[in-house]
Motif scaffolding. Structure first.
Motif, PDB file in Angstrom:
ATOM      1  N   THR B  77       0.838  -1.105  -0.045  1.00 21.38           N
ATOM      2  CA  THR B  77       0.008  -0.094   0.045  1.00 21.38           C
ATOM      3  C   THR B  77       0.997   1.406   0.279  1.00 21.38           C
ATOM      4  OG1 THR B  77       0.082  -0.100   2.407  1.00 21.38           O
ATOM      5  CG2 THR B  77      -1.791  -1.073   1.270  1.00 21.38           C
ATOM      6  N   GLU B  98      -3.531   7.168  -6.766  1.00 15.46           N
ATOM      7  CA  GLU B  98      -4.442   5.906  -6.986  1.00 15.46           C
ATOM      8  C   GLU B  98      -4.294   5.114  -8.428  1.00 15.46           C
ATOM      9  OE1 GLU B  98      -6.663   3.972  -5.445  1.00 15.46           O
ATOM     10  OE2 GLU B  98      -7.438   3.037  -7.146  1.00 15.46           O
ATOM     11  N   ALA B 101      -0.689   3.702  -8.472  1.00 17.42           N
ATOM     12  CA  ALA B 101      -0.650   2.335  -7.643  1.00 17.42           C
ATOM     13  C   ALA B 101      -1.410   1.171  -8.186  1.00 17.42           C
ATOM     14  CB  ALA B 101      -1.271   2.795  -6.522  1.00 17.42           C
ATOM     15  N   ARG B 106      -0.584  -1.882  -6.871  1.00 18.44           N
ATOM     16  CA  ARG B 106      -0.645  -1.609  -5.355  1.00 18.44           C
ATOM     17  C   ARG B 106      -2.013  -0.919  -4.847  1.00 18.44           C
ATOM     18  NH1 ARG B 106       4.226  -2.288  -7.337  1.00 18.44           N
ATOM     19  NH2 ARG B 106       5.906  -2.433  -5.863  1.00 18.44           N
ATOM     20  N   LEU B 107      -2.101  -0.911  -3.581  1.00 19.97           N
ATOM     21  CA  LEU B 107      -3.478  -0.043  -3.021  1.00 19.97           C
ATOM     22  C   LEU B 107      -2.872   1.193  -2.690  1.00 19.97           C
ATOM     23  CD1 LEU B 107      -5.191  -3.018  -1.181  1.00 19.97           C
ATOM     24  CD2 LEU B 107      -5.864  -2.040  -3.501  1.00 19.97           C
ATOM     25  N   CYS B 108      -3.777   2.073  -2.929  1.00 18.41           N
ATOM     26  CA  CYS B 108      -3.656   3.587  -2.071  1.00 18.41           C
ATOM     27  C   CYS B 108      -4.518   3.703  -1.118  1.00 18.41           C
ATOM     28  CB  CYS B 108      -3.769   4.600  -3.113  1.00 18.41           C
ATOM     29  SG  CYS B 108      -3.702   6.201  -2.773  1.00 18.41           S
ATOM     30  N   LEU B 109      -4.050   4.133   0.167  1.00 18.17           N
ATOM     31  CA  LEU B 109      -4.842   4.615   1.207  1.00 18.17           C
ATOM     32  C   LEU B 109      -4.668   6.021   1.683  1.00 18.17           C
ATOM     33  CD1 LEU B 109      -3.769   1.996   3.985  1.00 18.17           C
ATOM     34  CD2 LEU B 109      -5.805   1.923   2.413  1.00 18.17           C
ATOM     35  N   VAL B 110      -5.693   6.647   1.844  1.00 18.77           N
ATOM     36  CA  VAL B 110      -5.916   8.065   1.947  1.00 18.77           C
ATOM     37  C   VAL B 110      -6.148   8.393   3.475  1.00 18.77           C
ATOM     38  CG1 VAL B 110      -6.828  10.373   1.453  1.00 18.77           C
ATOM     39  CG2 VAL B 110      -6.701   8.592  -0.463  1.00 18.77           C
TER      40      VAL B 110
END
Lengths: 364, 364
Positions: B77, B98, B101, B106-110
């Motif tokens: 992430t 995002e 990613a 990959r993942l994107c966390l905000v």
């Protein structure tokens, strides 16, 4: 008598985690008082504080999320899963979740998926593995049997570890599932918008935003049709136009309707973004809003108040939706209240400058 | 000769993780070819695929992020930390991160902080504990010594575990820190906006958005002053107005300047949101834009193209900023490219309908 060492709890909490209610009962005070002592954000007497902290120790309430967060041994997170953070309505929901999370000492994580349901399942799985206190799914969806089955498994799995799946602006997955649903009156808002146009005298109302099987679009179309029926105006297939919820789709759909010479004096765009595209198409064609054509949107995103004319639209309390989602799962986690798990917020039409009576008919 | 079992790597990767470059060298192919084989998104010959996969095994490249993600043993992430997701510019950066990613598995966390720096430090710490592949901090800031010290510790700590702190639209923390900086030409954009107004003939240009010590506001003010100086127009303190980067602040600041009868024929709002407030204040006072007063914003958020008149503003490539931040950290992690750690993107003025020459002076 001064009591300092650990004691047996006077009320039983055998076999389950103690809640803030147990602490309140044990201390002989209200839940609100316990919360104040733990949050240390409100004056309480020394004696009350001592009673509460004693009950906390006796019940080993330190294992509870609230106390754990305060003890600094880790911060719980609420995970919010949405398609796209550049969509204003979703960002408003995010801000609401964030506000309530912050107020109660939690963090909010936002995971975006670009509408890819496989990615959404992966994200929910990741958040489960990372022990999110709740996973909040935002926005309308086109359910498939496979998606429904896998998400139902996640709902059960989250529940089994004390977490919770929340569907926010999204229909329930099924009965008897451990999930919290926070909705708004989607169909009622569309009914109100259409009735507003009908009561101004419009009869040819273009609905822009048909997406068969997409829950939000379906609800708005149903509300539109129901209002027509109540006003004894027949539904005309050529007036119901397909469009995904984006500006370009609204632009294309209205251009096409104009090219086909479909007769209408008003446009009901299924979202404000669709309305922006519709407005451009109308302007291109030399149609003035609202003198020639009235225009109504849906969502009441902040920017539509900046348009000229300001857009008439359906207000959805998106921030409140987010706050409510966070509140319900945190109340449940802390044992506060009746653990409500289904709430519906209301919507209403905001009349601004983009709607007016239809122009007088041109003599034939 | 068919080689199947593990072999000693021909090139040394002693004491460090093998990278995609090592695999390429070992297999005798390009990095791009390795990437294609691993991503399985491009046709390669059977022989090439076999060579690459053999090198992957020999170098134990499975420990690498790229391969790990593909093997389904966990998804990396990227954590994005910003003040408020309802701010369109920040949401655009988020969408860029995002996109990149997602493209690279990959993942994107905000994580949002509402501008609370203590909360920001807590969030960065949490993301470090959760092994984020990178932590990307977005937006201008008012550095304090304590904040700078603690964030520098995080930068070193993230680096020590193979993660990375990224400052996106935020000035460097200090020299020799392991952090990636992705900036845009903030001052240059403000210079361009002011020069545009000056070249139209404006001399009294109200700057709305002074916030002493806030890096973004400071840069924009410097650009404004530099353009004035280059045009030999003296800077006038009464023309430099304080305002945080919000609509209401712009409204109040311009109302106040009008009440004080400060002489100006143009407004340079330090952000588009401030420009929205400025526009309202001008309209309230019966000043037409651009006939009586020209108005320039900054950021080029999507909605300013919907205004009437459409807003002249400074375009900042926010999505590209986000994509670049994600690209640099993922390239670094995968050993692709020269591990650039400082990039500056350019900005430019977009001339639309809200600027015009100043009105002819009224005879005294």
């Amino acid at each position: 008598m001064a009591t300092t060492g650990p004691q047996k709890p006077v009320s039983g909490t055998q076999g389950r985690r103690s809640t803030i209610r147990d602490v309140a009962r044990q201390a002989g005070v209200s839940v609100a008082t316990v919360s104040r002592v733990l949050a240390d954000n409100y004056p309480v007497t020394h004696a009350t504080r001592a009673k509460v902290l004693r009950a906390v120790r006796q019940l080993d309430y330190v294992a509870n999320a609230h106390a754990k967060a305060l003890a600094g041994t880790g911060v719980e997170t609420l995970a919010l899963v949405l398609d796209d953070i550049t969509w204003s309505a979703f960002a408003q929901i995010g801000a609401g979740v964030e506000q309530e999370a912050a107020r109660r000492g939690r963090l909010c994580l936002v995971c975006t998926t670009q509408g890819d349901r496989q990615r959404e399942l992966a994200v929910v799985n990741l958040m489960r593995e990372q022990h999110a206190a709740a996973v909040i799914l935002v926005g309308g969806i086109q359910y498939t049997a496979e998606y429904r089955e896998r998400m139902s498994q996640f709902a059960r799995s989250l529940d089994s570890v004390g977490s919770r799946l929340v569907l926010c602006g999204r229909p329930p997955l099924g009965e008897d599932l451990p999930a919290t649903v926070v909705e708004y009156d989607n169909e009622g808002g569309a009914y109100g918008a259409t009735a507003h146009l009908l009561s101004l005298g419009h009869r040819g109302i273009l609905f822009v935003g048909v997406q068969e099987g997409q829950s939000t679009a379906d609800g708005r179309l149903v509300g539109y049709r129901r209002a027509l029926a109540d006003y004894q105006v027949p539904a005309v297939p050529a007036l119901e136009r397909e469009a995904v919820f984006q500006r370009d789709a609204g632009l294309r759909a209205v251009r096409e309707a104009l090219r086909e010479r479909v007769a209408f004096t008003a446009v009901f765009a299924a979202t404000d973004m669709v309305a922006l595209g519709a407005l451009e198409a109308l302007r291109e064609a030399g149609r003035r809003v609202p003198e020639d054509v009235s225009l109504v949107g849906y969502d009441d995103i902040p920017m539509v108040s900046e348009l000229t004319p300001r857009l008439t639209t359906v207000h959805v309390p998106y921030q409140e939706l987010g706050r409510t989602a966070a509140r319900l799962v945190l109340d449940r986690r802390e044992g506060i209240g009746g653990a409500e798990d289904r709430v519906r917020l209301s919507t209403h039409v905001v009349v601004r400058g983009s709607t007016a009576p239809p122009p007088a008919p041109v003599p034939a």
